[in-house]
Design a protein around this motif. Structure first.
Motif, PDB file in Angstrom:
ATOM      1  N   TRP A  95       0.825  -1.220  -0.036  1.00  0.00           N
ATOM      2  CA  TRP A  95      -0.069   0.006   0.158  1.00  0.00           C
ATOM      3  C   TRP A  95       0.964   1.248   0.053  1.00  0.00           C
ATOM      4  CZ3 TRP A  95      -0.827  -4.516   2.699  1.00  0.00           C
ATOM      5  CH2 TRP A  95      -2.020  -5.144   2.363  1.00  0.00           C
TER       6      TRP A  95
ATOM      7  N   ARG B 246       2.409   4.702   1.006  1.00  0.00           N
ATOM      8  CA  ARG B 246       2.169   5.455   2.336  1.00  0.00           C
ATOM      9  C   ARG B 246       2.317   6.921   1.655  1.00  0.00           C
ATOM     10  NH1 ARG B 246       3.512   2.768   7.155  1.00  0.00           N
ATOM     11  NH2 ARG B 246       1.993   1.168   7.155  1.00  0.00           N
TER      12      ARG B 246
ATOM     13  N   THR C 153      -2.371   7.717  -1.405  1.00  0.00           N
ATOM     14  CA  THR C 153      -2.313   7.075  -0.236  1.00  0.00           C
ATOM     15  C   THR C 153      -3.217   6.034  -0.054  1.00  0.00           C
ATOM     16  OG1 THR C 153      -1.517   9.362   0.717  1.00  0.00           O
ATOM     17  CG2 THR C 153      -2.113   7.619   2.117  1.00  0.00           C
ATOM     18  N   SER C 154      -2.568   4.846   0.365  1.00  0.00           N
ATOM     19  CA  SER C 154      -3.330   3.697   0.692  1.00  0.00           C
ATOM     20  C   SER C 154      -3.900   2.934  -0.723  1.00  0.00           C
ATOM     21  CB  SER C 154      -4.449   3.858   1.727  1.00  0.00           C
ATOM     22  OG  SER C 154      -4.218   2.822   2.609  1.00  0.00           O
TER      23      SER C 154
ATOM     24  N   SER D  11      -3.472   0.050  -3.634  1.00  0.00           N
ATOM     25  CA  SER D  11      -2.504  -0.830  -3.343  1.00  0.00           C
ATOM     26  C   SER D  11      -1.961  -1.234  -4.656  1.00  0.00           C
ATOM     27  CB  SER D  11      -3.246  -2.021  -2.909  1.00  0.00           C
ATOM     28  OG  SER D  11      -4.795  -2.295  -3.523  1.00  0.00           O
TER      29      SER D  11
ATOM     30  N   CYS E 220      -7.662   3.981  -4.234  1.00  0.00           N
ATOM     31  CA  CYS E 220      -8.035   4.578  -3.013  1.00  0.00           C
ATOM     32  C   CYS E 220      -8.323   6.138  -2.930  1.00  0.00           C
ATOM     33  CB  CYS E 220      -6.746   4.422  -1.920  1.00  0.00           C
ATOM     34  SG  CYS E 220      -7.501   4.897  -0.148  1.00  0.00           S
TER      35      CYS E 220
ATOM     36  N   TYR F 149     -10.511   8.578   2.301  1.00  0.00           N
ATOM     37  CA  TYR F 149      -9.688   8.044   3.155  1.00  0.00           C
ATOM     38  C   TYR F 149      -9.337   8.788   4.219  1.00  0.00           C
ATOM     39  CZ  TYR F 149      -5.799   4.990   4.697  1.00  0.00           C
ATOM     40  OH  TYR F 149      -4.821   4.061   5.249  1.00  0.00           O
TER      41      TYR F 149
ATOM     42  N   LEU G 108      -8.959   0.341  10.216  1.00  0.00           N
ATOM     43  CA  LEU G 108      -7.755   0.791   9.446  1.00  0.00           C
ATOM     44  C   LEU G 108      -6.515   1.318  10.205  1.00  0.00           C
ATOM     45  CD1 LEU G 108     -10.017   3.260   7.202  1.00  0.00           C
ATOM     46  CD2 LEU G 108      -9.160   1.206   6.712  1.00  0.00           C
TER      47      LEU G 108
ATOM     48  N   ARG H 113      -2.988   0.108   9.522  1.00  0.00           N
ATOM     49  CA  ARG H 113      -2.135   0.819   8.376  1.00  0.00           C
ATOM     50  C   ARG H 113      -1.130   1.696   8.813  1.00  0.00           C
ATOM     51  NH1 ARG H 113      -5.892   0.569   3.182  1.00  0.00           N
ATOM     52  NH2 ARG H 113      -6.975  -1.418   3.557  1.00  0.00           N
ATOM     53  N   THR H 114      -1.189   2.247  10.184  1.00  0.00           N
ATOM     54  CA  THR H 114      -0.199   2.993  10.727  1.00  0.00           C
ATOM     55  C   THR H 114       0.751   2.398  11.291  1.00  0.00           C
ATOM     56  OG1 THR H 114      -1.196   3.027  12.972  1.00  0.00           O
ATOM     57  CG2 THR H 114      -2.135   4.441  11.520  1.00  0.00           C
TER      58      THR H 114
END
Ligand code: ATP
Ligand code: MN
Length: 479
Positions: A26, A28, A66-67, A69, A99, A104, A122, A125-126
């Protein structure tokens, strides 16, 4: 075959030699229409993917948000940029899933843990939660490795139970009876004979009693499973659903029990230190930043890594409840009335402020407290010769408080029956438990370690809701 990829963690460790690889992950961040920071969850470190200018169409570039895939194939080359040894020069980029950046909820910036709890689906994802859950995984694996190496048998105890005598906490009822037109007995009480199991059942608060049945035949066993408590405690260290590890050992006394617990705790921390070093370094930095927000006095003296090393390298302090009460009573804290609950008489239960004082102010290390007054402990704990205390132990950890509760069990039938009577435990319903004492009873001991409290300790996360993927707490069971 779709999944012919190398994980980013593995890739970051190779020598860049123009080899062709495929990665998936994904996005960033995406800078200058050229540099993608790609993450696949194997590590917090992102792979820098370079998309040469002019080589890829605008239609594709627009979709790298961002995010989103991606599947990226390219060649591994030494990196010119700072901060990474290598990068991936993309030859082929495929969007697996778009995304919408507008919708998002996670932005490439710092979010509060409270906000992230609202989007717990979610938060994996951090960086923070990536690290927390990789550490949690390592600790869980280490639990099994430790006991397996010691020859303990992993025992699955039931989640639905008909016994409510354990007394460890309020229980959740399990029933299929209807809420209206509930079948009743003549006296108006609910007729559980009509219920699914033909009797009242609950979610388990502990696998201990069943664990004892297994240990008194297999020798050493442990459980590691979910437990449930309907206690209405909205604290940073209580969950309604949490995971507990409960070893039970035949032919063991309280000291053997304390030795096992101390060795076990040190082992799993050590395992995480070796196998999750990057994640722990990241979490240590996170904690250090968080600590900077606090007033000087409330900051802890040690950083996360130092604290973990300290726990591994030093003996836990061992003392009796009676000695602890003496220390607390004579403490300046007590004399200056700084405790909310002042310590006066022997026999009172320790509040978490007292536990924290002992661990954080007085001894400054983990503490094993033993031999509690019988009246504040469970019926199955072994009566000491003084007739006043039982062979119980709690282990208290800095910043967490109670992390382990355990005891040597009462193996003497007559003493056990007497205690059950005194504490109104229905002996008829516990016939199966008492059979272990009837047929070849042995001294035995065990403890329960709250897995999430352990994960809290190792990751430095202050709220227990942030170390379990989907926390269940009063008025909250989202996701
Ligand atoms: P506390 O006094 O902190 O509520 P307890 O005395 O109820 O704990 P035990 O019944 O001895 O705890 O349970 C064994 C271990 O399980 C505890 O030492 C703790 O690590 C963990 N534990 C107990 N209750 C909870 C909870 N509600 N959420 C998470 N962990 C828990
Ligand atoms: Mn409790």
């Amino acid at each position: 075959m779709f999944n012919k990829r190398i994980k980013i963690k593995e890739l970051l460790a190779v020598e860049p030699q123009q080899q062709e690889v495929t990665v998936m992950g994904w996005v960033r961040t995406f800078r200058n229409n050229q540099f993608i920071a790609l993450n696949d969850g194997s590590t917090n470190n992102n792979l820098q993917v370079v998309m040469e200018l002019g080589k890829f169409g605008d239609d594709l570039l627009k979709r790298i948000t961002t995010s989103a895939s991606l599947k990226v194939t390219g060649t591994v080359v030494p990196s010119l940029g700072k901060g990474q040894k290598l990068e991936l020069k993309a030859t082929h980029v495929e969007i697996l899933g778009d995304c919408d950046a507008e919708k998002y909820p996670l932005q490439p910036k710092k979010h509060s843990l409270e906000f992230l709890r609202e989007i717990a689906h979610l938060r994996f994802r951090t960086n923070t939660f990536g690290s927390v859950f990789r550490v949690r995984n390592a600790l869980a694996f280490a639990v099994h490795k430790f006991f397996n190496e010691k020859g303990f048998v992993y025992m699955h105890t039931p989640i639905i139970t008909a016994s409510d005598a354990e007394g460890a906490g309020e229980m959740f009822k399990v029933t299929t009876l209807p809420f209206d037109n509930t079948p009743r007995n003549v006296d108006g009480s609910i007729n559980f004979k009509e219920d699914f199991f033909g009797r009242a059942t609950n979610l388990t608060v502990s696998g201990q009693l069943e664990g004892e049945l297994a240990a008194t035949a297999l020798g050493d066993i442990y459980t590691f499973g979910p437990t449930f408590r309907a206690e209405n405690s909205n604290t940073a260290r209580h969950l309604a659903e949490f995971w507990m590890i409960e070893p039970e050992m035949a032919f063991s006394d309280l000291e053997d029990n304390a030795n096992l617990a101390e060795e076990f705790i040190k082992y799993i921390i050590g395992y995480a230190m070796v196998h999750c070093r990057e994640d722990l370094d990241f979490l240590a930095q996170r904690l250090a930043d968080e600590e900077k927000q606090k007033p000087q006095l409330e900051r802890s003296e040690m950083g996360l890594i130092e604290r973990l090393e300290f726990v591994i390298q030093n003996d836990f302090e061992r003392l009796t409840y009676t000695e602890a009460i003496q220390i607390l009573k004579e403490s300046n804290h007590n004399k200056k009335k700084k405790f909310q609950y002042l310590v006066e008489d022997w026999g009172v239960d320790l509040q978490s402020e007292h536990e924290r004082y002992l661990v954080e102010k007085h001894f400054k290390k983990p503490v094993i407290l033993t031999d509690y007054p019988k009246d504040i402990k469970s019926f199955y704990m072994r009566m000491n010769d003084d007739g006043k205390t039982v062979a119980a132990m709690d282990i208290l950890a800095p910043g967490i408080g109670e992390i382990v509760g355990g005891s040597q069990r009462e193996e003497r039938m007559d003493v056990l029956e007497k205690r059950m009577k005194e504490m109104n435990i229905p002996a008829e319903e516990m016939w199966w438990y008492l059979d272990t004492r009837r047929f070849g009873t042995v001294p035995h001991a065990g403890f329960g370690l709250g897995f999430e409290r352990m994960v809290q300790f190792v990751t430095g996360m202050t709220n227990i809701r942030d170390v379990i993927p989907f926390p269940r707490t009063p008025k909250s069971a989202e996701f």
